[in-house]
Design an enzyme around this catalytic site. Sequence first.
Site, PDB file in Angstrom:
ATOM      1  N   GLU A  46      61.979 -21.421  92.317  1.00 44.48           N
ATOM      2  CA  GLU A  46      62.161 -21.386  90.857  1.00 44.48           C
ATOM      3  C   GLU A  46      60.826 -21.231  90.161  1.00 44.48           C
ATOM      4  O   GLU A  46      59.853 -21.863  90.586  1.00 44.48           O
ATOM      5  CB  GLU A  46      62.861 -22.667  90.383  1.00 44.48           C
ATOM      6  CG  GLU A  46      64.286 -22.756  90.900  1.00 44.48           C
ATOM      7  CD  GLU A  46      65.057 -23.957  90.332  1.00 44.48           C
ATOM      8  OE1 GLU A  46      64.535 -24.642  89.440  1.00 44.48           O
ATOM      9  OE2 GLU A  46      66.181 -24.190  90.792  1.00 44.48           O
ATOM     10  N   ARG A  53      70.608 -28.676  93.701  1.00 43.36           N
ATOM     11  CA  ARG A  53      69.228 -28.329  94.042  1.00 43.36           C
ATOM     12  C   ARG A  53      69.200 -27.050  94.865  1.00 43.36           C
ATOM     13  O   ARG A  53      70.042 -26.857  95.745  1.00 43.36           O
ATOM     14  CB  ARG A  53      68.586 -29.438  94.886  1.00 43.36           C
ATOM     15  CG  ARG A  53      67.888 -30.497  94.068  1.00 43.36           C
ATOM     16  CD  ARG A  53      66.681 -29.937  93.294  1.00 43.36           C
ATOM     17  NE  ARG A  53      66.088 -30.937  92.421  1.00 43.36           N
ATOM     18  CZ  ARG A  53      66.467 -31.190  91.169  1.00 43.36           C
ATOM     19  NH1 ARG A  53      67.458 -30.528  90.607  1.00 43.36           N
ATOM     20  NH2 ARG A  53      65.848 -32.099  90.446  1.00 43.36           N
ATOM     21  N   HIS A  74      68.625 -23.058  85.870  1.00 43.41           N
ATOM     22  CA  HIS A  74      68.433 -24.519  86.014  1.00 43.41           C
ATOM     23  C   HIS A  74      68.591 -25.236  84.658  1.00 43.41           C
ATOM     24  O   HIS A  74      67.664 -25.892  84.173  1.00 43.41           O
ATOM     25  CB  HIS A  74      67.056 -24.822  86.634  1.00 43.41           C
ATOM     26  CG  HIS A  74      66.986 -26.192  87.268  1.00 43.41           C
ATOM     27  ND1 HIS A  74      66.208 -26.470  88.351  1.00 43.41           N
ATOM     28  CD2 HIS A  74      67.595 -27.367  86.953  1.00 43.41           C
ATOM     29  CE1 HIS A  74      66.325 -27.747  88.681  1.00 43.41           C
ATOM     30  NE2 HIS A  74      67.184 -28.317  87.841  1.00 43.41           N
TER      31      HIS A  74
HETATM   32  C1  MLT Z   1      67.520 -33.198  87.273  1.00 44.15           C
HETATM   33  O1  MLT Z   1      67.171 -33.432  88.425  1.00 44.15           O
HETATM   34  O2  MLT Z   1      67.579 -34.072  86.415  1.00 44.15           O
HETATM   35  C2  MLT Z   1      67.918 -31.810  86.848  1.00 44.15           C
HETATM   36  O3  MLT Z   1      67.838 -30.900  87.875  1.00 44.15           O
HETATM   37  C3  MLT Z   1      67.304 -31.371  85.571  1.00 44.15           C
HETATM   38  C4  MLT Z   1      65.925 -30.813  85.639  1.00 44.15           C
HETATM   39  O4  MLT Z   1      65.175 -31.065  86.552  1.00 44.15           O
HETATM   40  O5  MLT Z   1      65.556 -30.094  84.714  1.00 44.15           O
END
Ligand code: MLT
Length: 330
Positions: free
Chosen positions: A273, A244, A292
């Site tokens: 982001e 994160r 990401h």
């Molecule tokens: C997640 O938390 O599953 C990942 O960061 C994937 C996303 O959010 O696209």
Amino acid sequence: MARIAVTDGMAAAAIAMLEREGHEVVLEHHQTDALLGGVLASFDAVVVRSATKLTAAVIAASAGESGGLKLIGRAGVGADNIDLSAATENGVLVCNTPGSSTQSVVELTIGHLLASVRHIGPGTQGLRQGEWRKSELRGTELSGKRLGLIGFGRIAQGVGRVASALGMELNAYDPYLKANVARDHGCQLHSSVDEVFRRCTHITVHCNLSDETHHLVNAKRIGLMTGRGADGIECGNHLVNCARGGIVDEQAVLDALESGQLASVSLDVFENEPTTADNRLLQHHAFQGTPHIGAATLEAQTRIGFEMAELLIDFFSGKTPKSVVNRDVL
Ligand code: MLT
């Protein structure tokens, strides 16, 4: 039967599975204004990935007295784009799909580690510009180096298995983990995060973002790294974050790249982001990045879709879904 809004996409086979059960699925991304205006109030459930932010105001406009939203499905792991207290206050259950993307994030993390120490990005860029930078792009091996895993859950354990097969020594910091779990993975668990930075030349981040972990990777801790591998090789210090944004202080890592304290930084996640080209960190030659995409594989998205469809089908047929984030609602 339920009306389900899917705002950030979902595997076609999973949508078909919901429709076969008689549910209506509406695929549409909504901007903040529409969300605040209560566009989700006419739905029984919404499925989001990370692009849709379900703030307290959005949830208040969609559930409770304002509307009929009963379930939020987070197609992924991190629920930090959902105001969990607001969901709980409005009686909305939040479910996620914690296991479905593990392997994809493991492989991206290892990919970043390997690509950074072997300069795969700069090598490709040089070739495109007609430059044969063979003598400049000498790398180091991962074998014989110490890896520090920040957090030692499913993804970190998977990264640990591959790193260990490559000959790395495993070290971890995870205050919530039982010591025997780390031991079973051949990993040394440290009680202080500073100790992991002091001991390791390669750090991979795997924890959630919280008040406790915000800027956990900062100038002080990066300054503790020695740049010398367990095998005595001056390999420099390397950092990978596919967990994160916000856990890593981006200004601190840019400063550390400029001073040479960090030899490489690889990020899949960012403080803001989508991050944009005016983020100076992105312009540093030893920065490597992806937008990401940890869970963005065909396999993970298919698994996530099916897991989410099952959660929804269970919920609307009166069963308790298996992955509930805010159990207080039950
Ligand atoms: C997640 O938390 O599953 C990942 O960061 C994937 C996303 O959010 O696209």
